[in-house]
Enzyme design. Structure first.
Site, mmCIF file in Angstrom:
data_model
loop_
_atom_site.group_PDB
_atom_site.id
_atom_site.type_symbol
_atom_site.label_atom_id
_atom_site.label_comp_id
_atom_site.label_asym_id
_atom_site.label_seq_id
_atom_site.Cartn_x
_atom_site.Cartn_y
_atom_site.Cartn_z
ATOM 1 N N TYR A 24 0.936 -1.221 -0.115
ATOM 2 C CA TYR A 24 0.001 -0.072 -0.124
ATOM 3 C C TYR A 24 0.926 1.129 -0.164
ATOM 4 O O TYR A 24 0.331 2.433 -0.112
ATOM 5 C CB TYR A 24 -0.903 0.135 0.995
ATOM 6 N N HIS A 101 -8.916 1.469 -5.659
ATOM 7 C CA HIS A 101 -8.131 0.595 -4.657
ATOM 8 C C HIS A 101 -6.405 1.089 -5.099
ATOM 9 O O HIS A 101 -6.343 1.370 -6.163
ATOM 10 C CB HIS A 101 -8.000 -0.904 -5.296
HETATM 11 O O1 LIG Z 1 -8.100 -2.729 2.419
HETATM 12 C C1 LIG Z 1 -7.973 -3.038 1.294
HETATM 13 C C2 LIG Z 1 -7.209 -1.874 0.524
HETATM 14 C C3 LIG Z 1 -7.679 -2.023 -1.107
HETATM 15 O O2 LIG Z 1 -8.805 -1.584 -1.223
HETATM 16 C C4 LIG Z 1 -6.675 -1.187 -1.798
HETATM 17 O O3 LIG Z 1 -6.706 -0.061 -1.642
HETATM 18 O O4 LIG Z 1 -5.862 -1.716 -2.499
HETATM 19 C C5 LIG Z 1 -7.795 -3.648 -1.599
HETATM 20 C C6 LIG Z 1 -8.689 -4.443 -0.551
HETATM 21 O O5 LIG Z 1 -8.668 -5.565 -1.092
HETATM 22 C C7 LIG Z 1 -8.130 -4.278 0.756
HETATM 23 O O6 LIG Z 1 -9.019 -5.128 1.679
#
Ligand SMILES: O=C1C[C@@](O)(C(=O)O)C[C@@H](O)[C@@H]1O
Length: 147
Positions: A24, A101
């Site tokens: 992330y 995402h």
């Molecule tokens: O919490 C998240 C973050 C997310 O939404 C992303 O920003 O990449 C991807 C999701 O699968 C995960 O549960």
């Protein structure tokens, strides 16, 4: 005309910076909020940037969006893959929504490839890290000015 865009962040996104940085990134949610605010300002938009770990609170915010917001950008976190209720809330309001995402959910575990939310939005952006929020703002501006 300044469009007010609601940016919603779901569970665990308050942990950005600490949470799995290899997936992330190292920017915090406050860093991303600042990026969004400055991008919005220079593109004639205003943003209302929020985070909640609670499904019902996200749903309340979606339901209230038409009163004050022209569009919704939503990173639903893990609720992406589980929440029929968030999908239904998005379908219940007459406000365009974009799913976002940080990570590329299609390159990860198979359970992340399915998104309930995808069925209720105009489009989805994933895999561009924090920059995806700015892409989503550009996309929302295009949707609102073309409509
Ligand atoms: O919490 C998240 C973050 C997310 O939404 C992303 O920003 O990449 C991807 C999701 O699968 C995960 O549960």
């Amino acid at each position: 005309m300044t469009y007010n865009i609601l940016i919603l962040n779901g569970p665990n996104l308050n942990m950005l910076g600490l949470r799995e940085p290899e997936i992330y990134g190292r920017q915090t949610l406050d860093d991303i909020r600042a990026l969004c605010e400055s991008h919005a300002e220079s593109h004639g938009l205003a943003v209302d940037f929020r985070q909640s770990n609670h499904e019902g609170e996200l749903i309340d915010w979606i339901q209230q969006a038409p009163k004050a917001h022209a569009g919704i950008i939503l990173n639903p976190g893990g609720y992406t893959h589980t929440s029929v209720a968030i999908m239904d809330a998005l379908r219940a309001v007459d406000v365009p929504a974009i799913e976002l995402h940080l990570s590329n959910i299609h390159r990860r575990e198979p359970f992340r490839r399915h998104s309930y939310v995808a069925q209720a939005v105009r489009g989805s952006i994933c895999g561009f890290g924090a920059h995806g929020y700015l892409l989503a703002l550009d996309g929302m501006r295009a949707l609102l000015t073309e409509d």
